[in-house]
Enzyme design. Structure first.
Site, PDB file in Angstrom:
ATOM      1  N   ARG A 131       6.063 -10.884 -14.524  1.00 60.38           N
ATOM      2  CA  ARG A 131       4.656 -11.042 -14.078  1.00 60.38           C
ATOM      3  C   ARG A 131       4.539 -11.436 -12.607  1.00 60.38           C
ATOM      4  NH1 ARG A 131       4.075 -13.312 -19.380  1.00 60.38           N
ATOM      5  NH2 ARG A 131       3.333 -11.636 -20.719  1.00 60.38           N
ATOM      6  N   LYS A 153      -0.021  -2.794  -0.628  1.00 61.13           N
ATOM      7  CA  LYS A 153      -0.126  -1.683  -1.585  1.00 61.13           C
ATOM      8  C   LYS A 153       1.276  -1.312  -2.039  1.00 61.13           C
ATOM      9  CE  LYS A 153      -4.297   0.887  -0.380  1.00 61.13           C
ATOM     10  NZ  LYS A 153      -4.807   2.145   0.166  1.00 61.13           N
ATOM     11  N   GLU A 195       0.809   7.854  11.666  1.00 59.48           N
ATOM     12  CA  GLU A 195       0.022   6.669  11.266  1.00 59.48           C
ATOM     13  C   GLU A 195      -0.404   5.874  12.504  1.00 59.48           C
ATOM     14  OE1 GLU A 195      -0.937   6.360   8.181  1.00 59.48           O
ATOM     15  OE2 GLU A 195       0.650   6.930   6.779  1.00 59.48           O
ATOM     16  N   LYS A 237      -4.352  -3.182  11.025  1.00 54.71           N
ATOM     17  CA  LYS A 237      -4.277  -3.113   9.568  1.00 54.71           C
ATOM     18  C   LYS A 237      -4.696  -4.440   8.951  1.00 54.71           C
ATOM     19  CE  LYS A 237      -2.049  -1.392   5.585  1.00 54.71           C
ATOM     20  NZ  LYS A 237      -1.087  -0.491   5.001  1.00 54.71           N
ATOM     21  N   GLU A 247      -9.360  -2.454  -1.397  1.00 56.42           N
ATOM     22  CA  GLU A 247      -9.989  -1.150  -1.138  1.00 56.42           C
ATOM     23  C   GLU A 247     -11.227  -0.896  -2.002  1.00 56.42           C
ATOM     24  OE1 GLU A 247      -7.282   2.024   0.048  1.00 56.42           O
ATOM     25  OE2 GLU A 247      -8.652   3.438  -0.907  1.00 56.42           O
ATOM     26  N   ARG A 251     -11.409  -0.586   3.469  1.00 57.58           N
ATOM     27  CA  ARG A 251      -9.978  -0.267   3.576  1.00 57.58           C
ATOM     28  C   ARG A 251      -9.703   1.232   3.432  1.00 57.58           C
ATOM     29  NH1 ARG A 251      -4.644  -3.455   1.222  1.00 57.58           N
ATOM     30  NH2 ARG A 251      -3.163  -1.890   1.945  1.00 57.58           N
ATOM     31  N   ASN A 255      -7.066   5.563   5.056  1.00 55.47           N
ATOM     32  CA  ASN A 255      -6.610   6.817   4.441  1.00 55.47           C
ATOM     33  C   ASN A 255      -7.090   8.041   5.205  1.00 55.47           C
ATOM     34  OD1 ASN A 255      -5.048   5.933   2.220  1.00 55.47           O
ATOM     35  ND2 ASN A 255      -6.934   5.238   1.250  1.00 55.47           N
ATOM     36  N   HIS A 258      -5.371  11.322   4.742  1.00 55.15           N
ATOM     37  CA  HIS A 258      -4.516  11.201   3.560  1.00 55.15           C
ATOM     38  C   HIS A 258      -5.020  12.035   2.376  1.00 55.15           C
ATOM     39  CE1 HIS A 258      -2.833   8.006   5.934  1.00 55.15           C
ATOM     40  NE2 HIS A 258      -2.016   7.600   4.992  1.00 55.15           N
ATOM     41  N   HIS A 262      -2.128  13.992   1.046  1.00 59.61           N
ATOM     42  CA  HIS A 262      -1.540  13.775  -0.285  1.00 59.61           C
ATOM     43  C   HIS A 262      -1.513  15.090  -1.064  1.00 59.61           C
ATOM     44  CE1 HIS A 262      -2.367   9.121  -0.420  1.00 59.61           C
ATOM     45  NE2 HIS A 262      -1.321   9.446   0.306  1.00 59.61           N
ATOM     46  N   HIS A 275       5.524  12.365   4.449  1.00 55.29           N
ATOM     47  CA  HIS A 275       4.189  11.759   4.336  1.00 55.29           C
ATOM     48  C   HIS A 275       3.426  11.863   5.666  1.00 55.29           C
ATOM     49  CE1 HIS A 275       1.055   8.996   3.021  1.00 55.29           C
ATOM     50  NE2 HIS A 275       1.268   8.268   4.107  1.00 55.29           N
TER      51      HIS A 275
HETATM   52  P1  NAD Z   1      11.081   6.986   3.639  1.00 53.01           P
HETATM   53  O1  NAD Z   1      11.040   5.661   3.048  1.00 53.01           O
HETATM   54  O2  NAD Z   1      11.424   8.138   2.768  1.00 53.01           O
HETATM   55  O3  NAD Z   1      12.077   6.971   4.890  1.00 53.01           O
HETATM   56  C1  NAD Z   1      12.246   8.152   5.608  1.00 53.01           C
HETATM   57  C2  NAD Z   1      13.731   8.553   5.714  1.00 53.01           C
HETATM   58  O4  NAD Z   1      14.339   7.787   6.743  1.00 53.01           O
HETATM   59  C3  NAD Z   1      14.537   8.319   4.477  1.00 53.01           C
HETATM   60  O5  NAD Z   1      15.475   9.360   4.345  1.00 53.01           O
HETATM   61  C4  NAD Z   1      15.242   7.013   4.771  1.00 53.01           C
HETATM   62  O6  NAD Z   1      16.431   6.842   4.055  1.00 53.01           O
HETATM   63  C5  NAD Z   1      15.506   7.139   6.226  1.00 53.01           C
HETATM   64  N1  NAD Z   1      15.610   5.900   6.980  1.00 53.01           N
HETATM   65  C6  NAD Z   1      14.862   4.799   6.831  1.00 53.01           C
HETATM   66  N2  NAD Z   1      15.139   3.917   7.800  1.00 53.01           N
HETATM   67  C7  NAD Z   1      16.113   4.460   8.550  1.00 53.01           C
HETATM   68  C8  NAD Z   1      16.798   4.045   9.704  1.00 53.01           C
HETATM   69  N3  NAD Z   1      16.494   2.912  10.322  1.00 53.01           N
HETATM   70  N4  NAD Z   1      17.753   4.846  10.207  1.00 53.01           N
HETATM   71  C9  NAD Z   1      18.023   6.043   9.620  1.00 53.01           C
HETATM   72  N5  NAD Z   1      17.378   6.515   8.559  1.00 53.01           N
HETATM   73  C10 NAD Z   1      16.432   5.729   8.029  1.00 53.01           C
HETATM   74  O7  NAD Z   1       9.679   7.367   4.315  1.00 53.01           O
HETATM   75  P2  NAD Z   1       8.624   6.541   5.192  1.00 53.01           P
HETATM   76  O8  NAD Z   1       8.045   7.518   6.112  1.00 53.01           O
HETATM   77  O9  NAD Z   1       9.188   5.291   5.703  1.00 53.01           O
HETATM   78  O10 NAD Z   1       7.541   6.113   4.103  1.00 53.01           O
HETATM   79  C11 NAD Z   1       6.766   7.065   3.427  1.00 53.01           C
HETATM   80  C12 NAD Z   1       6.282   6.442   2.139  1.00 53.01           C
HETATM   81  O11 NAD Z   1       5.459   5.338   2.438  1.00 53.01           O
HETATM   82  C13 NAD Z   1       5.468   7.399   1.309  1.00 53.01           C
HETATM   83  O12 NAD Z   1       5.881   7.312  -0.033  1.00 53.01           O
HETATM   84  C14 NAD Z   1       4.048   6.864   1.449  1.00 53.01           C
HETATM   85  O13 NAD Z   1       3.265   7.132   0.321  1.00 53.01           O
HETATM   86  C15 NAD Z   1       4.292   5.394   1.642  1.00 53.01           C
HETATM   87  N6  NAD Z   1       3.211   4.685   2.335  1.00 53.01           N
HETATM   88  C16 NAD Z   1       2.752   3.540   1.789  1.00 53.01           C
HETATM   89  C17 NAD Z   1       1.772   2.809   2.435  1.00 53.01           C
HETATM   90  C18 NAD Z   1       1.310   1.488   1.871  1.00 53.01           C
HETATM   91  O14 NAD Z   1       0.318   0.949   2.351  1.00 53.01           O
HETATM   92  N7  NAD Z   1       2.004   0.939   0.896  1.00 53.01           N
HETATM   93  C19 NAD Z   1       1.241   3.259   3.650  1.00 53.01           C
HETATM   94  C20 NAD Z   1       1.742   4.453   4.184  1.00 53.01           C
HETATM   95  C21 NAD Z   1       2.739   5.156   3.527  1.00 53.01           C
HETATM   96  N1  GLY Z   2      -2.062   3.059   4.087  1.00 52.32           N
HETATM   97  C1  GLY Z   2      -3.343   2.797   3.529  1.00 52.32           C
HETATM   98  C2  GLY Z   2      -3.566   1.383   3.164  1.00 52.32           C
HETATM   99  O1  GLY Z   2      -2.697   0.549   3.257  1.00 52.32           O
HETATM  100  O2  GLY Z   2      -4.633   1.051   2.736  1.00 52.32           O
END
Ligand code: NAD
Ligand code: GLY
Length: 376
Positions: A131, A153, A195, A237, A247, A251, A255, A258, A262, A275
């Site tokens: 939990r 998130k 972003e 942010k 949201e 918030r 997006n 997005h 998406h 992404h």
């Molecule tokens: P990712 O986590 O897939 O990382 C991208 C690639 O880079 C991967 O292959 C990873 O292994 C590699 N990598 C990471 N750090 C590295 C480094 N320092 N050196 C070499 N390689 C490295 O992708 P991302 O772009 O970081 O994140 C995308 C994800 O984030 C999506 O799933 C998206 O939905 C999510 N997201 C979430 C939020 C939120 O608010 N929670 C906001 C935006 C995006």
């Molecule tokens: N990336 C969108 C949010 O965090 O709300």
């Protein structure tokens, strides 16, 4: 009303987030992974588990482990497969398996070492294991440092829709070590810039202007520019999340791009378009829709396209269905968390630095998709 304050901490030069008693710091700096003192004075419990992936683990797992040494009775790690296509139940379960196998109790902290995929999954696991246990974000992509690690998130994908299953759950600490970006492939770095550009467009005209004049130094990963951009994005942010943590309104502007993006990610198959790439083509589509609704002039759309192109990002979406491309986009976009009663709601630009959320007629959206997609 939630109370998140964003202040600069003079000792550590952090961004501090105060969210109704769940306050946490975003520490932004160079080589932070080699500074164990950043973890001092915080109660993280007895056990630590570092969740990372096969790529990031090779670069940074030992450095983080060394910094945590001596602060816990035991430090475990879990190395997940790398990629957006692994952001699902099966791999989420690996985190629960590891926690249970190591007999991790509630005095355990999960350290999410990686990009947004690792951060979203590890955060989700932390939010529901027993939990809720503590977690710390150690983002290693530009995208994760400016966006996904902040704001709480968490999610996994469903084959029918992106990030459809998740929680709101704030970390205890975010450590943005921008020296980790030195190993990030340039395609991934560009994805993070999507972003960064988003924040200027939706919120901050001055930051937009700064980006236009500093994009080259950012692409060159020049530390002063990088740290400024990461800080400014985190501040923006935080100030949005302050007003609307879950949201219920404002918030949603985070997006921007997005809804289309998406659809691109799900429609192409997770991981085919990054992404940030989906978001960048999606921002062009959302800007085009804003123009067709009379909210911005055509020049704005061209300026956005120019900046996105300079950042090395796509300005056109892929064709998802050769027979009825717009129909396929619409079908995918209806499965969006902003949709209400099957009506798609878009984040639109109402003048540079200002965003709003509203529905648009399907016929207009079809025109936008027709104008903004190409066969890849
Ligand atoms: P990712 O986590 O897939 O990382 C991208 C690639 O880079 C991967 O292959 C990873 O292994 C590699 N990598 C990471 N750090 C590295 C480094 N320092 N050196 C070499 N390689 C490295 O992708 P991302 O772009 O970081 O994140 C995308 C994800 O984030 C999506 O799933 C998206 O939905 C999510 N997201 C979430 C939020 C939120 O608010 N929670 C906001 C935006 C995006
Ligand atoms: N990336 C969108 C949010 O965090 O709300």
């Amino acid at each position: 009303m939630l109370n998140i304050g964003v202040i600069m901490d003079s000792d550590f030069n952090n961004v501090e987030i105060d969210l109704e008693g769940r306050n946490y710091s975003i520490i932004i700096g160079d080589n932070l992974l080699d500074k164990p003192e950043i973890f001092n004075g915080r109660d993280f419990g007895r056990h630590a588990i570092i969740v990372t992936n096969t790529t990031v683990g090779k670069f940074y797992l030992e450095r983080l482990r060394n910094s945590l040494r001596g602060k816990f009775d035991e430090i475990f790690d879990l190395i997940l497969p790398d990629g957006e296509s692994f952001k699902n139940w099966e791999n989420l379960n690996l985190i629960f398996d590891a926690l249970l196998e190591k007999a991790c109790d509630r005095k355990t902290t999960i350290f999410a070492l990686g990009g947004g995929v690792v951060g979203d999954m590890a955060g989700f696991a932390a939010s529901v294991y027993m939990r809720g246990i503590s977690f710390v974000q150690v983002p290693t992509t530009l995208l994760a440092q400016v966006d996904s690690s902040v704001g709480g998130k968490t999610a996994i994908n469903h084959p029918r829709g992106k990030n459809m299953i998740g929680t709101f759950y704030q970390p205890k600490l975010v450590v943005c070590d921008f020296s980790t970006l030195s190993t990030l492939p340039s395609r991934e770095f560009s994805a993070g810039l999507a972003e960064v550009i988003k924040y200027g467009v939706i919120f901050d005209r001055d930051f937009w202007n700064w980006l236009n004049s500093h994009l080259s130094s950012l692409i060159g990963r020049e530390p002063v520019s990088l740290s400024y951009a990461i800080r400014r994005c985190c501040e923006i942010k935080a100030s949005v999340v302050r007003q609307d943590e879950r949201e219920e309104g404002l918030r949603a502007i985070l997006n921007f791009g997005h809804t289309f993006g998406h659809a691109i990610e799900a429609g192409m198959g997770y991981g085919v378009w990054l992404h940030g790439e989906g978001v960048s083509a999606g921002m062009v589509m959302a800007a085009e829709l804003s123009w067709r609704l009379g909210l911005v002039d055509a020049d704005f759309v061209q300026l956005l396209i120019a900046l996105i192109r300079r950042a090395g990002l796509p300005t056109k979406g892929p064709v998802l269905d050769a027979n009825d491309n717009a129909g396929r986009y619409l079908e995918l976009m209806r499965i969006d968390k902003k949709s209400e009663g099957g009506e798609i709601r878009f984040v639109l630009i109402d003048g540079l630095g200002k965003a709003m959320v509203r529905a648009a007629p399907d016929s207009l959206v079809r025109d936008v998709i027709d104008a903004c997609c190409e066969q890849v």
